[in-house]
Write a protein that holds these residues in place. Structure first.
Motif, PDB file in Angstrom:
ATOM      1  N   GLY A 295       0.809  -1.197   0.000  1.00  0.00           N
ATOM      2  CA  GLY A 295       0.000   0.000   0.000  1.00  0.00           C
ATOM      3  C   GLY A 295       0.852   1.260   0.000  1.00  0.00           C
ATOM      4  O   GLY A 295       2.013   1.256  -0.438  1.00  0.00           O
ATOM      5  N   PRO A 296       0.308   2.367   0.537  1.00  0.00           N
ATOM      6  CA  PRO A 296       1.026   3.653   0.498  1.00  0.00           C
ATOM      7  C   PRO A 296       2.342   3.616   1.286  1.00  0.00           C
ATOM      8  O   PRO A 296       2.489   2.874   2.256  1.00  0.00           O
ATOM      9  N   THR A 297       3.278   4.458   0.854  1.00  0.00           N
ATOM     10  CA  THR A 297       4.536   4.617   1.575  1.00  0.00           C
ATOM     11  C   THR A 297       4.298   5.383   2.878  1.00  0.00           C
ATOM     12  O   THR A 297       3.499   6.317   2.920  1.00  0.00           O
ATOM     13  N   PHE A 298       4.964   4.979   3.918  1.00  0.00           N
ATOM     14  CA  PHE A 298       4.866   5.694   5.185  1.00  0.00           C
ATOM     15  C   PHE A 298       6.269   5.898   5.747  1.00  0.00           C
ATOM     16  O   PHE A 298       7.236   5.302   5.275  1.00  0.00           O
ATOM     17  N   LYS A 299       6.378   6.758   6.730  1.00  0.00           N
ATOM     18  CA  LYS A 299       7.670   7.120   7.311  1.00  0.00           C
ATOM     19  C   LYS A 299       7.859   6.443   8.655  1.00  0.00           C
ATOM     20  O   LYS A 299       6.929   6.369   9.454  1.00  0.00           O
ATOM     21  N   LEU A 300       9.090   6.024   8.908  1.00  0.00           N
ATOM     22  CA  LEU A 300       9.466   5.502  10.212  1.00  0.00           C
ATOM     23  C   LEU A 300      10.678   6.276  10.731  1.00  0.00           C
ATOM     24  O   LEU A 300      11.628   6.518   9.976  1.00  0.00           O
ATOM     25  N   PRO A 301      10.635   6.700  12.003  1.00  0.00           N
ATOM     26  CA  PRO A 301      11.775   7.440  12.555  1.00  0.00           C
ATOM     27  C   PRO A 301      12.925   6.505  12.907  1.00  0.00           C
ATOM     28  O   PRO A 301      12.712   5.361  13.311  1.00  0.00           O
ATOM     29  N   TYR A 302      14.142   7.025  12.733  1.00  0.00           N
ATOM     30  CA  TYR A 302      15.313   6.240  13.114  1.00  0.00           C
ATOM     31  C   TYR A 302      16.308   7.050  13.950  1.00  0.00           C
ATOM     32  O   TYR A 302      17.340   6.529  14.377  1.00  0.00           O
TER      33      TYR A 302
END
Length: 243
Positions: free
Chosen positions: A85-92
């Protein structure tokens, strides 16, 4: 005809109650002129202009000579992830921006000399070697104060942060001109690893290290209230509420 009104829409009569809540609960708008800083002396060996312990103590005097700075910000570094599905952001990780302090200079240019020595200890211009960060980094406190309505008490610190592992990375140039009659303002940029909020909301906290300031409080107050062409005019009202 469709009724466009809504029970959830703001009403003009709500403005007064909103302002009452802001002033009673939040104390009114916060002013950027009501701040102080505290630079704790670094632990590196005293050398150069810092050989004299009395000169080292003057580092604390910069509390009243800092006319501008910022409260630090923080952002999360993220990467785009797509599983389905859609791209999402993950914090690192977290990212922190450098902070600049602007100081009013005295006639002996102590402010310029101490930061020259500080940078030279980080990177010696005789051999261009670097020392370890633990030897030259320190902590810096930045305090936001309230209006301080009760003159018998210190204003309350409504917000404060401590910069961890802070050290100067840039000394801004000072312009010289025969036609200029203002005062020198020295900009120093600091790097730091991260910041930590300190204190409790509305907890009364005394001004940083007042007892170690050189000279008398009255002379400092007099200086800030209107001399040197009003260089401290933005801060003099705050100071008059303290003393």
């Amino acid at each position: 005809m469709t009724n466009r009104s809504s029970s959830n829409a703001p009403r003009p009569e709500d403005v007064g109650s909103f302002w009452n809540r802001i002033t009673s609960r939040g104390g009114g708008p916060s002013k950027p002129s009501r701040f102080l800083i505290q630079i704790n002396p670094p632990s590196f060996p005293q050398r150069g202009y810092l050989n004299n312990p009395q000169d080292m103590n003057r580092l604390r005097d910069l509390t009243f000579q800092c006319e501008a700075t910022e409260l630090p910000g923080r952002s999360l570094s993220t990467s785009d992830v797509q599983i389905a599905g859609p791209t999402f952001k993950l914090p690192y990780g977290s990212a922190y921006q450098d902070i600049t302090f602007t100081f009013i200079c005295t006639n002996d240019m102590y402010e310029k000399r101490i930061f020259d020595d500080w940078l030279n200890y980080i990177n010696n211009i005789d051999n261009f070697t670097f020392n370890y960060r633990d030897e030259y980094a320190t902590t810096i406190g930045i305090f936001q104060y309230d209006e301080g309505g009760d003159v018998s008490k210190w204003p309350a610190v409504t917000y404060g942060v401590q910069l961890i592992d802070a050290y100067p990375i840039a000394i801004n140039q000072l312009s010289l001109a025969w036609g200029e009659d203002s005062v020198h303002r020295l900009g120093i940029t600091f790097a730091y690893t991260y910041y930590r909020p300190i204190g409790q909301l509305n907890a009364p906290v005394p001004l940083p290290d007042l007892g170690s300031l050189t000279g008398s409080i009255s002379s400092i107050s007099s200086l800030l209230s209107g001399s040197i062409n009003g260089a401290f005019s933005g801060f003099s009202g705050f100071l008059s509420g303290l003393f």
